[in-house]
Design an enzyme around this catalytic site. Structure first.
Site, PDB file in Angstrom:
ATOM      1  N   ASP A 293     -28.609  17.165  -0.157  1.00  0.00           N
ATOM      2  CA  ASP A 293     -28.528  18.552   0.304  1.00  0.00           C
ATOM      3  C   ASP A 293     -28.413  18.659   1.824  1.00  0.00           C
ATOM      4  OD1 ASP A 293     -28.473  19.752  -2.102  1.00  0.00           O
ATOM      5  OD2 ASP A 293     -30.397  20.764  -1.962  1.00  0.00           O
TER       6      ASP A 293
ATOM      7  N   ASP B 220      10.521  44.114  20.689  1.00  0.00           N
ATOM      8  CA  ASP B 220      10.260  43.130  19.650  1.00  0.00           C
ATOM      9  C   ASP B 220       9.342  43.672  18.566  1.00  0.00           C
ATOM     10  OD1 ASP B 220      11.562  40.831  19.516  1.00  0.00           O
ATOM     11  OD2 ASP B 220      10.001  39.581  20.436  1.00  0.00           O
TER      12      ASP B 220
ATOM     13  N   GLY C  40       7.684  34.642   9.015  1.00  0.00           N
ATOM     14  CA  GLY C  40       8.112  35.243   7.763  1.00  0.00           C
ATOM     15  C   GLY C  40       9.566  35.666   7.818  1.00  0.00           C
ATOM     16  N   MET C  41       9.933  36.274   8.940  1.00  0.00           N
ATOM     17  CA  MET C  41      11.289  36.780   9.124  1.00  0.00           C
ATOM     18  C   MET C  41      12.300  35.636   9.115  1.00  0.00           C
ATOM     19  SD  MET C  41      12.649  39.799   9.855  1.00  0.00           S
ATOM     20  CE  MET C  41      11.665  40.769  10.986  1.00  0.00           C
TER      21      MET C  41
END
Lengths: 452, 510
Positions: free
Chosen positions: B36, B294, B429-430
């Site tokens: 533990d 942007d 992503g783009m």
């Protein structure tokens, strides 16, 4: 013929110095065995019955693996379970049915934890009833931190598996054994136990095949449904040093004969392992000397790096004796072998080989410290200044910061280290910190400790 | 019982240990079974700490089950007292020890008679509170203990410092970007001419806790840990505290205005408006950045946010108020803090999700299909599977979220970092999307055959077993292994590759 009797315990006690400390040491909880066992047994599901603490450990210890939709989960106990306001049977039934529906495994392993021990949850009693009700095999293993350390978790699981009879395969298996094959000598069936990756299983099986020995089965097998048939009088042999309960179970419950051999770690260990199995079947081993020499030849570069260097095992996974023996053969000096638990009977042949190796290399036998005390060990490490400390991750960075080379011991459990082929992997691991630090030399070896 | 694959917050004792091991010269002793003490690994690995973690276990084994801990815990406490000479020993129960129902308080009382160190029993219920709540409680307990102690010995000095000063309550180990956040807060305070009275608990000595009342006020940057302490100090000494997290330019300004209000209340007569204005418009880049062309492209994009309440709420505010991004839903796993979270982000997102079930979160993400996710490591993995970009904004985290470089989330530099994080998630992503439209980076199949020893007309065959073995080798090295084995087989004049040849080739290559 019980091979274990060949080990003369009294003889060993005089020559090897065993000590036992306080047991204040760091190791992984034995439930960590689900990490490699769920991957090994492909149709299994592991249900760890415990608390958030267990879950948090698994989640952190197994790192990225957790995101690969693992076939294991926690049955997380809540306050109602602890105070017995809820029925264990009903709760487990609900969860197991859910697992059955979602994953359709061939077997569910229940891993008992400290909490189930303390509240005395009768897992062994509940399992057969539930098994019949949901018609799915349930195997119970108590891999808890009250009794066991790290790799011993696998031992509890395999011991539980060893007790499962495998009626279905009876006929086909028998046929296989009787059938003649020119590649093999006719011998009593041999079953090997210990969970190792499939490629290593194949490698060791082939090594034995070269000697004309057929491996009738492995415990564990790739799938639960392919568990080997274990009959009275069969021979069994372990590949890992931490499987003493499994060995005991196979001997006492399944009436098998145990071949007590050193473990196939390092070329020396592998050869001794093969020779011992051959001797049991009265086979004259072929070409092993040459094979071992070839492997040592390949290890030359690595051996040159560690020859004459010293190593200290803090001890946390029970592989320590075999690794120390291999490293001594490779020219290292071992200061201390810490080990969580030492079964002098099961590891008898390995201890003898250690003794023999030390004698041949003309160095004193290292002290073996069972249940070590990490605090005292760090003190001793400060005094002895070994070239390498093999230790858990809790101590690795602090020791490195004090100018001491370390290797994480856990890696030996997850790497492929068995057999002739993988001897190089062991030395690759052992020499990595030394090779790394050679390259960093220019930065200097000053200590990086902060003064807290 | 609950079927659980993953959890967002750890068990209670982890929280206690995080607080205890953050203080200087405090030792924690866990009453726990073997294994533990996993906390030591986390601290040593994730934070790459150079010192040994001041946590040891008083191991609960079969003997303890049979006879109780008896002398064991007391001995372990006095042993640590002699070995390490700590100021304080915190006895930490775990889930296992709490069902044993041993009278740990009694052990603490007995041990403290002999020890030089103070000894405390962490007062947390393992089945009711999680890591964060336990940490919050333990910090309060330790602070309270040392304030009371100072009161008893008449060493408590509550005179305020002459210059305005502050306590920062909220620096601890294993917290998300905490070290950098604290550095940024220190910089902010120095800009505002406010002296730092104390930063607790990381690196602080328990001896300095009696000086806490000397500060003019307290700042609690994170909701999860520190509020109880701040509330205690308010009740006891009427110390005002600020619990506005200075994350994002708007909230940082709010936080600074609250500081101004408190200081002026104490007749300091300060005005920070100009500072806020200059920082927002010129020093920090994020406000201008979100107005630049942007960022127009980000308008109305769908995002989801999940994390601890502090970070999830702050992130939701930044996305909606500062960047014009549409947060479809925001959520937290801090279930106990539900009403605060709802109040903070109620009008900023379409829906609020309060859960600690990662499966539910995964399903909700899949259903919404956002353009971006801001969450924990778990959401990052969900995102990977669904091919959605993701920024990690909150614990639980992995080692890569303990960066070496300066990466605060708080203050004006933090706002810059967050703007980068948001923007980079979206561009990735783009880019991905565009690549898909135009058919990927390479328009031709990679001719792997050309890299092989023999091309397709190779005479070397693989038997079934070796083929199966080959498929088990991870993809990224499979090609190499295949080539090496074929080369080896060719040299050996073998026509069929068997398992044996594969391994022989591996040995030869080594």
């Amino acid at each position: 013929m019980n091979q274990i009797k060949h080990v003369d315990n009294n003889d060993l006690k005089e020559k090897i110095n065993f000590e036992c400390e306080t047991g204040n040491y760091h190791t992984f909880c034995p439930i960590s065995c689900v990490a490699w066992l769920y991957q090994k047994i492909e149709d299994s599901f592991f249900l760890v019955i415990g608390t958030k603490t267990c879950g948090y450990f698994l989640q952190n210890a197994l790192g990225v693996m957790i995101f690969a939709e693992p076939r294991y989960a926690m049955a997380e106990l809540e306050e109602g379970d602890i105070s017995a306001q809820l029925s264990d049977y009903e709760e487990l039934k609900r969860l197991c049915l859910q697992v059955k529906r979602d994953r359709n495994p061939s077997v569910i392993f229940w891993i008992g934890t400290c909490t189930t021990e303390i509240i005395k949850m009768d897992l062994e009693g509940i399992a057969p009833k539930l098994e019949a009700e949901i018609s799915l095999p349930i195997v119970v293993a108590r891999a808890n931190g009250l009794d066991y350390a790290f790799t011993q978790g696998e031992d509890t699981v395999l011991a539980a598996l060893a007790q499962r009879p495998n009626a279905k395969q009876l006929e086909t298996q028998l046929e296989k054994v009787i059938s003649h094959d020119k590649d093999y000598v006719k011998h009593v069936p041999l079953i090997l136990f210990g969970s190792i990756p499939d490629p290593v299983v194949n490698q060791l099986t082939l090594e034995l095949k070269k000697q004309g020995i057929r491996v009738s089965g492995w415990l564990p097998s790739k799938r639960y449904t392919e568990l080997p048939l274990i009959n009275e009088g069969n021979y069994v042999c372990g590949v890992n040093p931490y499987l003493s309960r499994t060995a005991t179970t196979l001997m006492r419950r399944r009436k098998c004969k145990l071949i007590g051999a050193p473990f196939p770690i390092g070329p020396d260990g592998t050869r001794a392992w093969l020779e011992k199995i051959c001797s049991v079947f009265c086979i004259e081993p072929k070409g092993l000397q040459q094979r071992e020499d070839e492997i040592w030849e390949k290890l030359k570069y690595y051996v040159s790096l560690i020859d004459g260097k010293s190593v200290f095992f803090m001890g946390d996974n029970l592989l320590e004796i075999s690794l120390a023996r291999f490293l001594i053969r490779s020219g290292m000096i071992v200061f201390e072998i810490g080990i969580p638990y030492m079964d002098k009977r099961y590891q008898g042949a390995e201890l003898q080989l250690l003794q023999k190796t030390c004698k041949e290399k003309n160095i004193p036998i290292p002290i073996i410290i069972e249940k070590p005390d990490n605090y005292n060990q760090v003190d001793r490490i400060r005094d002895m200044k070994p070239d390498l400390v093999i230790t858990g991750m809790a101590h690795a960075n602090p020791l490195e910061a004090r100018g001491i080379n370390t290797k994480w011991s856990v890696e030996f459990t997850f790497a492929q280290i068995h057999g002739f082929t993988n001897a190089i992997e062991v030395l690759e691991l052992v020499t990595r910190p030394l090779r790394r630090n050679q390259k960093l030399e220019k930065i200097g070896s000053q200590r990086y400790t902060d003064r807290r | 019982m609950k079927l659980a694959y993953w959890m967002y917050a750890g068990p209670a004792h982890i929280g206690t240990l995080r607080i205890a091991s953050s203080f200087k010269n405090v030792h924690a002793i866990m009453h726990a079974p073997l294994g533990d003490d996993y906390f030591n690994v986390m601290r040593s690995m994730l934070e790459r700490k150079r010192d040994f973690t001041a946590v040891t276990a008083s191991v609960v084994d079969r003997h303890v089950l049979a006879r109780g801990s008896q002398e064991k815990v007391v001995n372990n406490i006095s042993r640590k007292d002699k070995e390490e000479k700590p100021d304080l020993v915190v006895l930490t129960p775990t889930c296992t020890s709490s069902i044993l129902q041993e009278d740990l308080q009694n052990f603490v009382n007995r041990a403290s008679i002999e020890t030089q160190a103070d000894v405390l029993l962490a007062d947390v219920n393992h089945y009711r509170v999680n890591e964060m709540q336990a940490a919050d409680r333990t910090l309060e307990q330790i602070v309270q203990f040392y304030i009371k102690k100072a009161q008893k010995t008449k060493q408590l000095d509550t005179t305020k410092t002459i210059e305005p000063s502050v306590n920062i309550i909220g620096s601890f180990n294993l917290a998300f970007h905490n070290q950098h956040d604290i550095a940024e807060l220190k910089r902010l305070m120095s800009d505002l001419n406010i002296k730092i009275n104390s930063i607790i608990p990381e690196g602080a000595s328990v001896q300095e806790l009696k000086n806490l009342p000397k500060a003019w006020f307290n700042i609690v940057p994170y909701r999860e840990i520190g509020l109880l302490t701040a509330e205690y100090l308010k009740d006891e000494f009427d110390m005002p505290f600020i619990d506005t997290t200075p994350m994002g330019v708007v909230e940082t300004a709010n936080c600074i205005r609250k500081i101004q209000y408190i200081l002026n209340d104490n007749k300091a007569d300060v005005n920070f408006e100009k500072y806020i204005d200059i920082q927002t418009r010129f020093v920090s880049q994020s406000a201008w950045f979100s107005r630049s062309i942007d960022c127009q492209n980000l308008t109305g994009k769908k995002a989801i946010v999940f994390g601890d309440s502090t970070h999830a709420a702050a992130m939701t505010k930044i996305l909606t108020k500062e960047m014009g991004i549409n947060v479809v839903w925001a959520g937290t796993y801090c279930k106990y803090d539900k009403s605060w979270f709802e109040k903070e982000v109620g009008d900023l997102c379409d829906e609020i999700v309060i859960t600690d079930d990662h499966n539910l979160i995964g399903d909700l993400i899949a259903k919404v299909e956002p353009a971006v996710i801001f969450g924990t490591q778990m959401e990052r993995h969900v995102a990977k599977r669904l091919n959605i970009p993701c920024g990690v904004i909150s614990a639980p985290v992995h080692i890569q979220n303990f960066p070496l470089s300066y990466r605060p989330f708080l203050g004006y530099e933090g706002a810059n970092q967050i703007a980068d994080l948001i923007y980079n998630s979206f561009t990735l992503g783009m880019e991905d999307h565009l690549l898909e439209i135009f058919g990927g980076h390479d328009t031709k199949e990679v001719l792997s055959a050309g890299l092989s020893v023999n091309s397709q007309d190779s005479e070397i065959k693989w038997n079934l077993e070796s083929q199966a073995e080959l498929t088990k080798i991870p993809g990224f090295i499979r090609g190499k292994i295949k080539r090496n084995t074929e080369k080896f087989a060719q040299e050996q004049k073998m026509e069929i590759i068997t398992l044996e040849i594969m391994y022989a080739a591996k040995e030869a290559a080594a």
